[in-house]
Enzyme design. Sequence first.
Site, PDB file in Angstrom:
ATOM      1  CB  CYS A  47      -5.392  -2.687  40.206  1.00  0.00           C
ATOM      2  SG  CYS A  47      -5.602  -0.930  40.220  1.00  0.00           S
ATOM      3  CG  MET A  48      -7.299  -0.428  43.321  1.00  0.00           C
ATOM      4  SD  MET A  48      -5.971   0.723  43.712  1.00  0.00           S
ATOM      5  CE  MET A  48      -6.566   1.426  45.249  1.00  0.00           C
ATOM      6  CE  LYS A  74      -4.049   8.644  31.189  1.00  0.00           C
ATOM      7  NZ  LYS A  74      -3.078   9.535  31.862  1.00  0.00           N
ATOM      8  CG  MET A  78      -0.362   0.732  40.644  1.00  0.00           C
ATOM      9  SD  MET A  78      -1.534  -0.558  41.118  1.00  0.00           S
ATOM     10  CE  MET A  78      -2.836   0.403  41.861  1.00  0.00           C
ATOM     11  N   GLY A 132      -6.320   3.338  40.999  1.00  0.00           N
ATOM     12  CA  GLY A 132      -5.789   3.438  39.654  1.00  0.00           C
ATOM     13  C   GLY A 132      -6.855   3.579  38.586  1.00  0.00           C
ATOM     14  CD  GLN A 133      -8.553  -1.068  36.518  1.00  0.00           C
ATOM     15  OE1 GLN A 133      -9.024  -1.246  35.412  1.00  0.00           O
ATOM     16  NE2 GLN A 133      -8.431  -2.028  37.419  1.00  0.00           N
TER      17      GLN A 133
END
Lengths: 804, 239
Positions: free
Chosen positions: A208-209, A119, A394, A431-432
């Site tokens: 998410c977090m 990616k 997650m 995650g982000q």
Amino acid sequence: MSDPVNDLVSETEHRPTPTGSALGRSLDRPVDRRQVLKGMALQAALVAASQLFPGSRFPGLGTTAADAQESLPGVSWQKAPCRFCGTGCGLLIGVRDGRAVAVQGDPASPVNRGLACVKGYHSVQALYGEDRLKKAMVRKNGKLVEVPIGEALDLVAETMKKTIAEHGKDAVSIYGSGQWTIPDGYVANKWFKGGIGTNNVEANARVCMASAVTGFMTSFGLDEPMGCYEDMDHADTFVLWGNNMAEMHPVLFSRLLERKQKNPKKVRIIDVATRTTRTSLASDRSMLFVPQTDLALLNAICHEIIKNGWVHESFVENYVSISRGKTNIGYGLEDHFSFKDDPKPATWEELVEFLKDYTPEKVAELSGVPAAEIRYLASLYGDPERKVMSFWCMGFNQHSRGTWVNNLIYNVHLLVGKISTPGNSPFSLTGQPSACGTVREVGTLTHKLPHGVVTNEKDRKMAAEIWGVPVENIPAKPTYHTVEMFRALDRGDIKFMWVQVTNPMVTMPNLNRYREGAEKEGRFMVVSDVYPTPTTDVADVVLPSAMWIEQEGMFGNSERRTQHFDQILEPPGEAMSDTWQLIEVARRTGHGDLFPWSEEEHIEKIWEEYRRFHAGAKHNMAPYEVLRREPGVMWPYVDGESTRWRYNAQYDPACTQGPFDFYGKPDHKAVFWLRPYEPPAEVPDEEYPFWLNTGRVLEHWHTGSMTRRVPTLHRAMPHAYAELNPEDASRLGVRHGQRVRLVSRRGSLELPASVGGRGNPTPGQVFVPFFDEALLVNVLTLDSFCPISKEPDYKKCAVRVEKA
Amino acid sequence: MKGRRRYVVIALLVALMAAAVFVGGEILRQAAGGDAVTPEVTAESEVLARQEGQFSGLGGPPRRPERLGPVAGADPAVATAAGATGRSLEAFDERRAFPGAPPSIPHEVEAEMITGEACLGCHRYGGWTPKFEAFAPVTPHPQLVSCQQCHVARVEETVFRPNRFVRPDRPPIKQAALPGSPPPMPHGLRMRENCAACHAGPAAPSELRTDHPERVGCMQCHVPRETEPGETWARGQGR
């Protein structure tokens, strides 16, 4: 006489430092003799050359963007953090004629040392999808129509003012993102909380977090990991809990594999998960557990540690206090669900008594992990000769007891004293790219401020002073977390929502309710994005956004590293950075005095104002010039140095006592929480006999709006699918590629089956990735959440599987 | 048996065994087609035999097809001295989104090919792979074993939305200063420490293949092409 070649070799091999030449890094890896000799020859030549021609540099062997490896005609290179995951790789972006044309890993970045993943390598192609949003659009008679962006911004401002006048400040809201840059989030927070005066600010990091955050806050009193990526260079035991690291944090996983190559006899990688993935196959051991029983497994490990006398007694006595909270705490399924924990101190005897039921035999029955495996896992944590790093993402966070399971992994590390020292590290992976940097550190959640919480008067006063607003502006009560905010939109308590850099019409659990809610009469949706998505499909106003390196900004990754990037490209058409969109509308709603800066200087000014919130040894952020120069620095940034290990007096200047000081809590101790196993909100039964698990794949980021438009990534992973265990598939008479129907109590979905692909669920489980906007798995999922963090559980609900 | 006689007998037995192995091997070789070991390559260049309307992603169920056909990009018209196929530079580039990008996997990735060890089975040392009817390129970075983190397969040739990405030119090759000079390296060395991986052997693109692979001190003659901008040095100018 000194030996420059050997000095150089030994220096780069053993020095754990951010600046290593690429060649030094390549010598770190075990390579065969011929390669080593070649490398040494080259280094000798380099050293000679640098002495004869001072300042000479060679492609691929330098340490700045000017010395990029690839020398492509007409292409210049600049650094930027990757657009995608929370690893936060440093990249070098190749630019020619105002277009991004190539990518390399940045060898100067200590995160990835010149490597990226598929990616990252193809990230720049995501800027050039043909249907990139270049013009603002307004919905007229049901259709989106292009308008000049000024007109759209006027409309947004007018609608906000009207809504506030008619329905009050809490009728407007903003839903942002862990992919917001730090300035994006800071402006949103300042405008909504300090200017307009509503706490209706949320971000997708909530889904998410959030459990990681509440885990940190309840166990340590302060957010974010105490260790850093350098722990990977010191640890010999890596336990991965419920996260497919090989696909989700690939470059970090490669660092684990590299570590294993250096010391194959000692290093162990253990994958503890609910399905078999590439990570499992690359690990030394794979353990599969029944969903949600991670709670019981962690307690069983503590049980074994105590039973075998592996407790680090002096550490526990000096640095750990014990608490218990409420049990039977619900699942948040009802509107207006509210929960407040009631922590009470507990004694060591109560702790031992609490763990009595979590014997490996009993937990083996519940979880499906054999008792011997549980004992083996406990022995790795308990072995005084092992340095252990635990990783999770997650699987632990999107969990109806997410806060509890985060507490429990810290319990294990605290019990054996393996924390805050190089290599001993419970590490919460983010995650982000900027859930830490923006949402958590800037505080773009309903209850947060850049420093502290809205409920605390001192914190409100600090914000009021720095923001230059009356303290009465900032409301003292949080309003809605994400799920409640979309429920409020559905009910009509919220009438205006501005969505930036996220795609809730694909990602909200129990999606049908929230999609219908957003489309009701009297709801005004403003959506800022870079491509058309199912969320822009429900918008009343669509604003074209600058993407990533088309604006100046900063991201903050998992290891507390803040990384700056310049504006490298011009945004297309009328696209405008999210920061500037917010400022333009704020100026129209009468709050321009909060943002008095010009376009040229605003990012620097925002950063300098923002860092005031974090002044002090516990959270200091580096000055703007340092960020521009370095491949990121970690906070706390004190006296020109990143703090690598917090709470350890040897490395952390914020400690006032030693050798450890958990200064986030008033008694300077970390907390061991007594948390039991409790089942999820919905479990398989006769009518819906399968677990439904959702997640991601390597090739696609989130809802695919960027990565699916990259040809290489789309071609590698063109559609979503339902991953089935071969036994289940055979019983259902389903072959790979045939369509199946998944049905839950909330919706149904037809998808092609995947049998024998890269992932293999356990029998009775189906896995679906969520990157495909044509196959919306969230119509099936349930909006149950952890009552403490309010984060939904995307990993557990019940479906039935039929041949379609 | 005693002394010298014993040694003579042992020597005779060894000679007999060696002869048996040689003759046996010769018989087997003749049975396999003798000197014509190199197989014929057809003009087919598509790997995956796709059935209409069937989902073709993700490697499918574990199975071993007899023949997966030649690898896409293997160009039968480009011959090497051995008479086998080689790749062209065009095929080499086509697999990369831009020069320096990790190439995509041109062959089907089966369910078993999920660990680095599976990939290295062919790509560590190269060689002819009957399954794909091509020479496997050698990886210049065998120490990186999470291969599919960067190298992904092409499961479909579709497009989700068209993309306007502009590909940069590859750096020019064969930029020797004088006839017969060693051309400089137009690329850097990170993850490319093994020159032979791309420049030697039957899988090397023919335009890049060296005619002197036996000389292993490559960098004694081939230096980086560009270090600082500016083609020439003059006194008093800069450093």
